[in-house]
Scaffold this motif. Structure first.
Motif, short mmCIF file in Angstrom:
data_model
loop_
_atom_site.label_atom_id
_atom_site.label_comp_id
_atom_site.label_asym_id
_atom_site.label_seq_id
_atom_site.Cartn_x
_atom_site.Cartn_y
_atom_site.Cartn_z
N ALA A 37 57.37 35.04 29.32
CA ALA A 37 58.61 35.45 29.98
C ALA A 37 58.44 36.75 30.75
CB ALA A 37 59.72 35.62 28.94
N ASN A 38 59.40 36.97 31.67
CA ASN A 38 59.47 38.25 32.37
C ASN A 38 59.44 39.39 31.35
OD1 ASN A 38 59.42 38.58 35.09
ND2 ASN A 38 61.61 38.92 35.30
N ASN A 39 58.57 40.38 31.62
CA ASN A 39 58.44 41.59 30.82
C ASN A 39 57.66 41.41 29.52
OD1 ASN A 39 59.91 43.19 32.71
ND2 ASN A 39 61.83 42.37 31.87
N ASP A 40 57.08 40.24 29.27
CA ASP A 40 56.05 40.16 28.23
C ASP A 40 54.91 41.09 28.63
OD1 ASP A 40 57.47 38.34 26.77
OD2 ASP A 40 56.17 36.63 27.19
N TYR A 41 54.28 41.73 27.65
CA TYR A 41 53.29 42.74 28.01
C TYR A 41 52.24 42.93 26.93
CZ TYR A 41 55.66 45.91 24.78
OH TYR A 41 56.18 46.48 23.65
N ALA A 42 51.14 43.59 27.31
CA ALA A 42 50.14 44.12 26.39
C ALA A 42 49.82 45.53 26.86
CB ALA A 42 48.88 43.26 26.39
N SER A 43 49.76 46.50 25.94
CA SER A 43 49.56 47.89 26.35
C SER A 43 48.66 48.62 25.36
CB SER A 43 50.91 48.62 26.46
OG SER A 43 51.52 48.72 25.19
N TYR A 44 48.09 49.72 25.83
CA TYR A 44 47.32 50.61 24.97
C TYR A 44 47.30 51.99 25.63
CZ TYR A 44 43.27 50.56 28.12
OH TYR A 44 42.44 50.71 29.21
N ASN A 45 46.92 53.00 24.87
CA ASN A 45 46.84 54.37 25.38
C ASN A 45 45.40 54.71 25.73
OD1 ASN A 45 49.62 54.91 25.05
ND2 ASN A 45 49.30 55.32 22.87
N GLN A 46 45.23 55.41 26.84
CA GLN A 46 43.90 55.68 27.38
C GLN A 46 43.88 57.08 27.97
OE1 GLN A 46 40.98 53.65 27.81
NE2 GLN A 46 40.15 55.59 28.51
N TYR A 47 42.73 57.74 27.91
CA TYR A 47 42.54 59.02 28.60
C TYR A 47 41.63 58.78 29.79
CZ TYR A 47 41.59 63.89 29.66
OH TYR A 47 41.49 65.10 30.30
N PHE A 48 42.11 59.11 31.00
CA PHE A 48 41.31 58.98 32.21
C PHE A 48 40.99 60.36 32.75
CE2 PHE A 48 43.38 54.66 32.91
CZ PHE A 48 42.20 53.96 32.68
N ALA A 49 39.71 60.67 32.83
CA ALA A 49 39.29 61.93 33.42
C ALA A 49 39.23 61.85 34.94
CB ALA A 49 37.93 62.35 32.87
N PHE A 50 39.07 60.63 35.46
CA PHE A 50 38.97 60.42 36.89
C PHE A 50 40.17 59.61 37.38
CE2 PHE A 50 34.80 62.15 37.08
CZ PHE A 50 34.17 61.77 35.90
N SER A 51 40.52 59.79 38.66
CA SER A 51 41.75 59.19 39.21
C SER A 51 41.51 57.86 39.92
CB SER A 51 42.42 60.16 40.18
OG SER A 51 41.56 60.44 41.28
N THR A 52 40.28 57.39 39.99
CA THR A 52 39.99 56.13 40.67
C THR A 52 39.06 55.29 39.81
OG1 THR A 52 40.19 57.17 42.84
CG2 THR A 52 39.08 55.05 42.76
N HIS A 53 39.45 54.04 39.58
CA HIS A 53 38.63 53.10 38.84
C HIS A 53 38.76 51.71 39.46
CE1 HIS A 53 38.98 56.25 35.70
NE2 HIS A 53 37.81 55.80 35.29
N THR A 54 37.82 50.84 39.11
CA THR A 54 37.91 49.42 39.43
C THR A 54 38.27 48.69 38.15
OG1 THR A 54 36.38 49.47 41.30
CG2 THR A 54 36.60 47.38 40.13
N PHE A 55 39.34 47.87 38.21
CA PHE A 55 39.82 47.16 37.04
C PHE A 55 39.58 45.65 37.22
CE2 PHE A 55 42.06 50.49 34.79
CZ PHE A 55 42.30 51.43 35.77
N SER A 56 39.12 45.02 36.16
CA SER A 56 38.93 43.57 36.16
C SER A 56 39.67 42.98 34.96
CB SER A 56 37.45 43.20 36.08
OG SER A 56 36.76 43.65 37.23
N LEU A 57 40.34 41.88 35.18
CA LEU A 57 41.10 41.20 34.13
C LEU A 57 40.69 39.75 34.09
CD1 LEU A 57 43.48 41.73 32.10
CD2 LEU A 57 45.00 40.78 33.85
N ARG A 58 40.35 39.26 32.88
CA ARG A 58 39.99 37.85 32.72
C ARG A 58 41.19 37.11 32.15
NH1 ARG A 58 37.10 34.21 28.88
NH2 ARG A 58 35.94 32.71 30.16
N GLY A 59 41.56 36.00 32.81
CA GLY A 59 42.72 35.26 32.35
C GLY A 59 42.79 33.88 32.97
#
Length: 635
Positions: free
Chosen positions: A545-567
């Motif tokens: 449904a709308n607004n179903d989610y998965a989350s976690y807390n992370q510390y990023f030292a850098f402001s640019t990353h490449t993200f990949s999601l498998r699904g």
């Protein structure tokens, strides 16, 4: 298809016969869409009267099914529109690589479309338009078409590509519909779903008396009618749009709170300069039902840009915050036959507004628009997703696992090729390539970068699989494929007959040398009305449904990353998952089909320090689940 027209292409055949039959360096030439250009959108088949729908990160273009009509002696005659009983559909996420979704067999009267026609009452299907509306929590799609010039029909579907059905068993609008009296040609529908969900249908055309200058100037044959909440009924009476010099081709879009009705002006009589014959004019109103005020013109007749004129048909649309116009021109037929003969192909160019809301003149050309996103070669890609090609055709495929009405590339001869634009192999590059193929004869697929004779990075040998629809997935190693390139699949073989059919392809990636971090979704916090964990098709999360989610807390030292999601999606529909960092959406992943794929967002800018990373479902059509395996990020 085009290459097989031997009676008309004798000179081309003789030219190709002079080329080597064993070397990829004898690669054949495209017809009209030259590598590097974006127009026409395709040249392996035709398509007229285009209309664009944007949905879930893709542009879908629906077209009348222009196809060559032959004289008794086998030569091609001028287009008589007798073949327009289907709707051709293509789509793209990047505006250059277009996936061929085949044809919708709309007309079914008198055994049209070999008995497969959906609307049994209709003999033709001209100039489609398509709208999406969410009804009872589900996205529904509505395709409107002209039964010649005698009425408007509608088909419905749960996806942009079908399957489609006829909800009425008859025309939606006829000349007997209230307000339609005086319309000469009841065709060329355009549909708008307004911000409040109300639908409006625009249509009409023709000149009641083309010898009367007053009637030529004001034919009064354009109409708009409010649609019912179900989009398959009409509400009230149609209203006349007093469009000066109206001929055909209703168009509608909304910009900055104003409604823009556009249309092709007629060719009869003498026109004042403000109303140029055969060009696209437009009117503006503060209401979808009008009254509309003429404001100018913005698209010349295609003859002004490409040499062959004829009728002018268009649709204006917005994609990724840029405005475009899709239109047709006789570029493929002209390149192939020397004369367009009335056979048309789709084009797209950008459209711009002035500060006062008027529209600038569009510059039609073969260059077209730039590719707006790189293609991920590590995802399964349908072979009928084509940026450029030479010599091939497409057909309905019996291969499993593809989209609805899955197509394959066929009519493959030595030296033919298909290519895609701007595939991003990344810094680690590809290590292997696989393809689903079917063959009686066999041959090879040479994988080349940037041109049909470019760097060879791998070769896949295709043996006989026992039949042209007996599919087998084959693989080969790949080397020196890194960075962003056009990718050309060049077909070679010694047989004079068709070598093999080609269903899909996919590269696999070398292990990354970057500092990558992977987070399994089942280890995240999963929430929302229907979010949960799954063990199939992998250990991960499922979201409905709308607004179903998965989350976690992370510390990023850098402001640019490449993200990949498998699904993966639970079916052939496209599922969307947004990536949010500290509540800001920084990109979206799209998964089509049940085969798990890895989607990548490159060079994403985001907040630093301690942040919340959330994967959230933001669209819900009620027909698919989203399965997500892991999120990975690299510096």
């Amino acid at each position: 298809m085009f290459k097989k027209l031997s009676s008309l292409l004798l000179s081309l055949t003789l030219l190709l016969s002079c080329l080597s039959l064993t070397s990829a360096y004898a690669a054949n030439s495209s017809i009209a869409k030259i590598p590097g250009n974006s127009n026409p959108l395709m040249d392996h088949k035709l398509g007229a009267d285009p209309f664009a729908l944007t949905y879930n990160g893709r542009v879908y273009v629906y077209m009348s099914s222009d196809a060559y009509v032959y004289n008794s002696n086998g030569t091609i005659k001028d287009n008589d529109y007798s073949a327009l009983n289907k709707i051709n559909v293509i789509s793209s996420a990047d505006m250059v690589n277009w996936t061929d979704h085949g044809s919708i067999p709309v007309a079914g009267y008198n055994n049209a479309n070999n008995g497969a026609g959906i609307a049994k009452w209709a003999s033709l299907s001209w100039a489609p338009s398509v709208a999406k509306k969410t009804i009872n929590g589900k996205d529904k799609f509505f395709l409107y078409f002209g039964n010649g010039a005698s009425g408007i029909g509608v088909l419905t579907s749960d996806t942009p590509i079908g399957p489609w059905s006829d909800p009425l068993g008859k025309a939606l609008v006829t000349l007997n519909t209230p307000g339609m009296s005086g319309v000469t040609w009841l065709f060329d529908p355009a549909v708008l779903v307004d911000d409040d969900g109300t639908g409006y249908l625009y249509m009409g055309g023709g000149i009641p008396n083309n010898s009367d200058p007053a009637i030529i100037a004001n034919p009064k044959t354009a109409r708009v009618i409010r649609l019912g909440a179900d989009m398959t009924s009409v509400n009230g009476s149609a209203v006349m749009i007093d469009a000066p010099y109206m001929f055909e081709d209703s168009g509608i879009h909304k910009y900055n709170g104003k409604y823009y009705y556009s249309y092709c002006m007629n060719f009869s009589g003498t026109h004042p300069a403000a109303y140029p014959a055969g060009e696209i004019g437009y009117m503006v109103s503060s209401s979808p039902m009008g009254p509309f005020t003429y404001a100018g013109h913005f698209l010349k007749n295609p003859g002004a840009f490409f040499g062959s004129g004829g009728n002018n048909h268009h649709a204006v649309f917005n994609f990724n915050n840029q405005w475009y116009v899709v239109y047709h021109a006789q570029t493929v037929s002209q390149a192939l036959l020397g004369s367009g003969k009335g056979y048309r192909s789709p084009h797209i160019n950008k459209l711009f507004y002035n500060a006062d809301g008027t529209i600038q003149e569009v510059q039609g050309n073969m260059v077209g628009v730039s590719q707006i996103a790189n293609l991920n070669p590590y995802n399964r890609t349908e072979a009928e997703t084509i940026g450029w090609n030479a010599g091939i055709a497409t057909e309905v495929s019996q291969a499993t696992g593809g989209p609805f009405n899955n197509m394959d590339v066929t009519n493959i001869s030595n030296g033919d090729w298909v290519a895609v634009g701007n595939a991003d192999f990344g810094s680690s590059g590809a290590k292997s390539f696989k393809a689903n193929v079917a063959s009686v004869v066999g041959g090879s697929i040479e994988i080349r970068l940037d041109s049909p004779t470019g760097t060879l990075v791998g070769t896949l040998n295709v043996p006989s699989t026992g039949g042209t629809q007996n599919w087998q997935e084959l693989s080969t190693t790949v080397s020196n494929a890194t960075g962003v390139h056009k990718v050309f699949f060049v077909f070679t073989g010694s047989s004079a007959s068709s070598l093999f059919n080609f269903d899909y392809w996919q590269f696999s990636q070398n292990s990354s040398t970057s500092n990558g971090t992977r987070i399994e979704v089942e280890d995240m916090t999963i929430g929302g009305p229907y979010g949960g964990k799954v063990s199939s098709p992998f250990n991960g999360g499922v979201f409905y449904a709308n607004n179903d989610y998965a989350s976690y807390n992370q510390y990023f030292a850098f402001s640019t990353h490449t993200f990949s999601l498998r699904g993966a999606s639970s079916n052939t529909s496209t599922a969307r998952v947004d990536l949010q960092i500290n509540g800001t959406t920084v990109g979206s992943f799209y998964f089509t089909g049940t085969t798990p794929t890895v989607q990548t967002l490159s060079n994403v800018s985001h907040a630093t320090g301690p942040v919340e990373v959330k994967l959230i479902v933001t669209t819900d059509n009620g027909t698919w689940d989203v399965y997500v395996d892991y999120l990975e990020y690299t510096n």
